[in-house]
Design an enzyme around this catalytic site. Structure first.
Site, short mmCIF file in Angstrom:
data_model
loop_
_atom_site.label_atom_id
_atom_site.label_comp_id
_atom_site.label_asym_id
_atom_site.label_seq_id
_atom_site.Cartn_x
_atom_site.Cartn_y
_atom_site.Cartn_z
N TYR A 13 0.80 -1.23 0.00
CA TYR A 13 0.00 0.00 0.00
C TYR A 13 0.83 1.27 0.00
O TYR A 13 0.29 2.37 0.04
CB TYR A 13 -0.95 0.00 1.21
CG TYR A 13 -0.26 -0.17 2.54
CD1 TYR A 13 0.28 0.92 3.22
CD2 TYR A 13 -0.13 -1.42 3.12
CE1 TYR A 13 0.91 0.77 4.43
CE2 TYR A 13 0.50 -1.59 4.34
CZ TYR A 13 1.02 -0.49 4.98
OH TYR A 13 1.66 -0.65 6.20
N GLY A 14 2.15 1.14 -0.09
CA GLY A 14 3.01 2.32 -0.05
C GLY A 14 4.07 2.30 -1.12
O GLY A 14 3.75 2.29 -2.32
N GLU B 138 10.97 -3.89 5.47
CA GLU B 138 10.05 -3.39 6.50
C GLU B 138 10.63 -3.47 7.90
O GLU B 138 9.97 -3.14 8.88
CB GLU B 138 8.72 -4.16 6.43
CG GLU B 138 8.06 -4.16 5.06
CD GLU B 138 7.65 -2.80 4.54
OE1 GLU B 138 7.90 -1.77 5.20
OE2 GLU B 138 7.06 -2.75 3.45
#
Length: 144
Positions: A12-13, A85
C-alpha cells in the site's frame, strides 16, 4: 519454527507500481499485481512511507495492490520484504508486524488471505495519538 504460509502480499506504499521500491523489489518476481483494499484499517503518513494501522470494527479502508509472487521467487521475496520493512518475528523494536489478513480484490470483490505489514503496536499507539492521517486511505493520492 513453522514455515510461513505462501500468501500473496498486500502492498500500500512504496512497493506499489510507480512507487520507488516497486521496481527494486517486485519487478520480475510477481505473477499478478491487482488493485485491492484492506478494511478495518486507516493509513498514516510516515517519514517517506505510510503505516496501515488496524482499527478492528472500524470503517477505514486502505487502498493498495495484491501481489502474487512467482513460486520460485517467494522465499527470497519474503526475506527481502521482511528486511525492507525491518520486521523480525518477535522483535520488540519492529516498526511493522507482518500479519495474515483478509484483503478484497477490487476486480471481483473476492476475499483473499494476504500478508499485510501493519504498524507494530507501539508505533500504532504513537500514530493514533499524534500521527498525520491520510484521508481516503490511498498513499498514491496523498497530498504533498
Amino acid at each position: 519454527m513453522t514455515p510461513s504460509p505462501r500468501l500473496p502480499f498486500f502492498v500500500y506504499g512504496t512497493l506499489r507500481p510507480g512507487e520507488p521500491n516497486h521496481d527494486a523489489f517486485l519487478r520480475g518476481r510477481t505473477l499478478v499485481e491487482e488493485p485491492a483494499r484492506f478494511g478495518g484499517a486507516v493509513l498514516y503518513d510516515g517519514p517517506g512511507y505510510p503505516y496501515a494501522v488496524e482499527e478492528p470494527g472500524g470503517a477505514g479502508t486502505v487502498r493498495g495492490d495484491l501481489v502474487t509472487a512467482r513460486p520460485e521467487e517467494y522465499p527470497a521475496l519474503l526475506t527481502a520484504l521482511d528486511l525492507l520493512e525491518e520486521y523480525a518475528p518477535g522483535d520488540p523494536r519492529n516498526l511493522y508486524a507482518r500479519v495474515a489478513r483478509e484483503v478484497i480484490r477490487d476486480a471481483d470483490g473476492t476475499a483473499v488471505q494476504a500478508w499485510v505489514y501493519v504498524a507494530a503496536p507501539s508505533v500504532a499507539a504513537r500514530l493514533r495519538a499524534r500521527g498525520k492521517l491520510i484521508e481516503g486511505g490511498d498513499w498514491a493520492t496523498r497530498a504533498g
